[in-house]
Design a protein around this motif. Structure first.
Motif, PDB file in Angstrom:
ATOM      1  N   LEU A   1      68.721  13.828 -15.147  1.00 28.43           N
ATOM      2  CA  LEU A   1      69.077  15.214 -14.829  1.00 28.43           C
ATOM      3  C   LEU A   1      68.589  16.217 -15.864  1.00 28.43           C
ATOM      4  O   LEU A   1      68.233  17.353 -15.530  1.00 28.43           O
ATOM      5  CB  LEU A   1      70.597  15.343 -14.687  1.00 28.43           C
ATOM      6  CG  LEU A   1      71.210  14.932 -13.344  1.00 28.43           C
ATOM      7  CD1 LEU A   1      72.712  15.146 -13.365  1.00 28.43           C
ATOM      8  CD2 LEU A   1      70.590  15.715 -12.194  1.00 28.43           C
ATOM      9  N   VAL A   2      68.566  15.807 -17.127  1.00 27.48           N
ATOM     10  CA  VAL A   2      68.169  16.739 -18.199  1.00 27.48           C
ATOM     11  C   VAL A   2      66.730  17.202 -18.044  1.00 27.48           C
ATOM     12  O   VAL A   2      66.335  18.215 -18.635  1.00 27.48           O
ATOM     13  CB  VAL A   2      68.364  16.088 -19.583  1.00 27.48           C
ATOM     14  CG1 VAL A   2      69.837  15.858 -19.859  1.00 27.48           C
ATOM     15  CG2 VAL A   2      67.578  14.790 -19.694  1.00 27.48           C
ATOM     16  N   ASN A   3      65.942  16.485 -17.276  1.00 25.98           N
ATOM     17  CA  ASN A   3      64.527  16.835 -17.107  1.00 25.98           C
ATOM     18  C   ASN A   3      64.284  17.760 -15.917  1.00 25.98           C
ATOM     19  O   ASN A   3      63.138  18.000 -15.544  1.00 25.98           O
ATOM     20  CB  ASN A   3      63.698  15.560 -16.938  1.00 25.98           C
ATOM     21  CG  ASN A   3      63.747  14.686 -18.173  1.00 25.98           C
ATOM     22  OD1 ASN A   3      63.636  15.180 -19.301  1.00 25.98           O
ATOM     23  ND2 ASN A   3      63.914  13.385 -17.983  1.00 25.98           N
ATOM     24  N   HIS A   4      65.361  18.262 -15.309  1.00 25.52           N
ATOM     25  CA  HIS A   4      65.219  19.102 -14.117  1.00 25.52           C
ATOM     26  C   HIS A   4      65.873  20.462 -14.332  1.00 25.52           C
ATOM     27  O   HIS A   4      66.922  20.572 -14.950  1.00 25.52           O
ATOM     28  CB  HIS A   4      65.854  18.411 -12.904  1.00 25.52           C
ATOM     29  CG  HIS A   4      65.185  17.130 -12.528  1.00 25.52           C
ATOM     30  ND1 HIS A   4      64.102  17.078 -11.693  1.00 25.52           N
ATOM     31  CD2 HIS A   4      65.453  15.842 -12.880  1.00 25.52           C
ATOM     32  CE1 HIS A   4      63.724  15.818 -11.532  1.00 25.52           C
ATOM     33  NE2 HIS A   4      64.527  15.050 -12.255  1.00 25.52           N
ATOM     34  N   LEU A   5      65.207  21.491 -13.785  1.00 24.93           N
ATOM     35  CA  LEU A   5      65.766  22.843 -13.849  1.00 24.93           C
ATOM     36  C   LEU A   5      67.042  22.906 -13.018  1.00 24.93           C
ATOM     37  O   LEU A   5      67.161  22.262 -11.977  1.00 24.93           O
ATOM     38  CB  LEU A   5      64.746  23.854 -13.309  1.00 24.93           C
ATOM     39  CG  LEU A   5      63.464  24.048 -14.143  1.00 24.93           C
ATOM     40  CD1 LEU A   5      62.505  24.982 -13.425  1.00 24.93           C
ATOM     41  CD2 LEU A   5      63.809  24.599 -15.520  1.00 24.93           C
ATOM     42  N   GLN A   6      67.981  23.697 -13.503  1.00 23.93           N
ATOM     43  CA  GLN A   6      69.276  23.811 -12.828  1.00 23.93           C
ATOM     44  C   GLN A   6      69.397  25.160 -12.117  1.00 23.93           C
ATOM     45  O   GLN A   6      68.746  26.122 -12.517  1.00 23.93           O
ATOM     46  CB  GLN A   6      70.402  23.648 -13.857  1.00 23.93           C
ATOM     47  CG  GLN A   6      70.415  22.293 -14.527  1.00 23.93           C
ATOM     48  CD  GLN A   6      71.467  22.168 -15.614  1.00 23.93           C
ATOM     49  OE1 GLN A   6      72.199  23.110 -15.897  1.00 23.93           O
ATOM     50  NE2 GLN A   6      71.550  21.001 -16.240  1.00 23.93           N
ATOM     51  N   PRO A   7      70.230  25.207 -11.055  1.00 22.34           N
ATOM     52  CA  PRO A   7      71.025  24.120 -10.496  1.00 22.34           C
ATOM     53  C   PRO A   7      70.160  23.089  -9.767  1.00 22.34           C
ATOM     54  O   PRO A   7      69.155  23.433  -9.148  1.00 22.34           O
ATOM     55  CB  PRO A   7      71.978  24.813  -9.527  1.00 22.34           C
ATOM     56  CG  PRO A   7      71.630  26.254  -9.515  1.00 22.34           C
ATOM     57  CD  PRO A   7      70.477  26.485 -10.379  1.00 22.34           C
TER      58      PRO A   7
ATOM     59  N   PRO B   1      66.182  25.172  -7.984  1.00 23.17           N
ATOM     60  CA  PRO B   1      64.771  24.914  -8.284  1.00 23.17           C
ATOM     61  C   PRO B   1      64.410  23.430  -8.288  1.00 23.17           C
ATOM     62  O   PRO B   1      63.233  23.087  -8.215  1.00 23.17           O
ATOM     63  CB  PRO B   1      64.591  25.526  -9.676  1.00 23.17           C
ATOM     64  CG  PRO B   1      65.955  25.517 -10.283  1.00 23.17           C
ATOM     65  CD  PRO B   1      66.914  25.717  -9.148  1.00 23.17           C
ATOM     66  N   SER B   2      65.416  22.566  -8.396  1.00 23.75           N
ATOM     67  CA  SER B   2      65.167  21.121  -8.409  1.00 23.75           C
ATOM     68  C   SER B   2      65.926  20.474  -7.254  1.00 23.75           C
ATOM     69  O   SER B   2      67.107  20.761  -7.029  1.00 23.75           O
ATOM     70  CB  SER B   2      65.634  20.495  -9.731  1.00 23.75           C
ATOM     71  OG  SER B   2      65.018  21.123 -10.833  1.00 23.75           O
TER      72      SER B   2
END
Length: 497
Positions: A304-310, A463-464
């Motif tokens: 998860l840390v490698n993906h833009l949030q939300p 975005p992810s």
């Protein structure tokens, strides 16, 4: 036929619409249709005129044709679920036929089946009722309609109709346009401008559910080829049928419906066959890409840390749009266990809602989230709502009015927000959050009970997007189900295709 010279052609409109998951233990009953959409005569127009549904498109075209008169008859739809009971299906048929008799003579009929309906004792439900309709109206009355691309289309469906056109998007945001195309085909057929010939082609490939996103590869290339063939060969329509893997029927799997015009070419049938062969070869050539790869909960949360949030987390094993109950807490439990906060989850959980209604906002209540065998925890009650909201933009399903029933919004010990509903409601609209004062951009992630359909609702704020291979009655790997009725060979079950 109306038989009155100079009188408008009378065009009937009807449909029985259900996506049936035969791997679900609980049945779909008459109450499910009554709680869904049970529309008779003018009620159909009242619900769909000006909306973004295929019926909206059907209405628009016939209303704009001075030589046509729309005769709304019957439309029944229930949220995707288990096998339709025999009594329910017979009641639907009986009412449809009664209303047809009351409607009087028809010159043509527009139909809106789903294409993946299964009833007790009638595995090809849509083929069955369409054939009964054909027998009632006769061979000279054109029957043309729409299909969901998740249809498991049978030869009976094709034989009973003069033309069927499937939505060309998943998520389904072109339903109105599909209705317009089908209605125009009907009008042109009645006027003698087109003489449609319809061909169904069924290659031995079942497309994995998570690969059915039409804006990405591999579907993107398949749909582009279909459009290119339609234009180059001057075909009336070329529809891609992605299929619905969660129905244990012989017709389960992908397919293509090609419609050519006999008036335009003596070789119309040959053109349709050629297009079908080209599309089948393309799919067979790339069959492994249409099976795809899957990622489980642990792998997704670790990344998860490698993906833009939300981040939009698609809970594929509990896909309400595929008939699942919508109450799985597997992802929520992992979030809680890992101390991950700031996520939103919506669960179908009438029992928990009832308990929340006994207290006021701010109270802490012990619950089994997701039902008696669900996730045991204590939550803070944030709000109680009536669960009704509306959607006025094109989203998957084309629905305008939503009713989740009595609804509670709660917060878990780790700081995750859970919406609890008393009606099973697929996540097809961002209004499911915003109508109740929840800001989707304020969450680290949103867990949606779906595979591709929620993308239309959430992609503007997320975005992810990650598809999570969770276990359940709509799990992504179809080879884990036990089928009794599917055809053999069929990829990915058998390699020898």
């Amino acid at each position: 036929m109306s038989g009155l010279q100079g009188a408008p052609r009378r065009v009937g409109l009807l449909g029985i619409y259900h996506e049936t998951n035969t791997f679900i233990e609980s049945a779909t009953t008459l109450a499910d249709f009554r709680n869904g959409y049970w529309l008779e005569a003018s009620q159909i127009r009242d619900e769909y005129q000006g909306a973004n549904h295929e019926i909206s498109g059907l209405i628009e075209v016939i209303d704009s044709a001075p030589d046509m008169e729309l005769v709304p008859v019957f439309y029944a739809m229930a949220t995707p679920g288990g096998l339709i009971t025999r009594d329910c299906y017979l009641a639907l048929l009986d009412r449809m036929m009664q209303l047809l008799d009351q409607a009087g003579p028809l010159d043509a009929c527009l139909v809106a089946p789903h294409g993946a309906g299964v009833a007790e004792g009638c595995l090809d439900m849509d083929g069955h009722w369409l054939l009964l309709l054909r027998q009632k109206l006769g061979i000279d009355v054109p029957i043309i309609g729409t299909l969901d691309p998740h249809a498991n289309v049978s030869q009976a469906m094709a034989d009973a109709t003069d033309g069927l056109i499937a939505y060309a998007t998943n998520p389904h945001i072109d339903q109105k346009q599909t209705g317009i195309a089908a209605a125009r085909l009907l009008v042109n057929t009645l006027r003698g401008e087109i003489s449609p010939v319809q061909l169904l082609v069924k290659p031995p490939v079942a497309i994995s559910i998570e690969q059915q996103f039409t804006s990405n590869q591999p579907c993107l290339g398949l749909y582009a080829l279909a459009q290119e063939l339609e234009q180059r060969m001057a075909l009336v329509s070329v529809s891609v049928l992605l299929g619905f893997p969660y129905a244990d029927v012989h017709e389960m799997g992908s397919g293509f419906i090609v419609i050519a015009d006999r008036n335009q070419s003596l070789a119309a049938v040959g053109q349709a066959e050629e297009a079908g062969s080209i599309l089948s070869a393309f799919l067979l050539d790339r069959k492994r890409a249409f099976n795809g790869k899957k990622s489980g909960i642990d792998a997704v949360l670790d990344d998860l840390v490698n993906h833009l949030q939300p981040v939009l987390l698609l809970d594929m094993g509990d896909n309400i749009g595929g008939g699942a109950p919508g109450n799985s807490t597997l992802i929520l439990e992992q979030l809680e266990a890992g101390g991950l906060s700031g996520f939103f989850v919506c669960l179908y959980d009438p029992e928990s809602v009832e308990k929340c209604q006994d207290v006021s906002a701010g109270a802490v209540v012990p619950l089994f989230l997701g039902g008696k065998n669900g996730f045991q925890t204590s939550v803070e009650v944030l709000a109680l709502q009536d669960g009704r909201f509306t959607e006025d933009t094109p989203r998957h399903g084309g629905f305008v009015h939503y009713d989740m029933g009595a609804t509670a919004v709660v917060r878990t010990p780790s700081g995750n927000t859970v919406m609890l509903t008393t009606r099973r409601t697929p996540p097809y609209s961002l209004r499911q959050l915003t109508a109740f004062g929840l800001d989707p951009r304020g969450f680290r992630g949103i867990v949606a009970k779906g595979v591709n359909a929620p993308i239309a609702a959430y992609s503007d704020v997320c975005p992810s997007i990650i598809q999570v291979d969770t276990p359940g009655v709509t799990q992504a790997d179809m080879t884990l189900f036990t089928y009794q009725n599917r055809k053999v060979p069929l990829f990915p079950f058998e390699e020898s295709v």
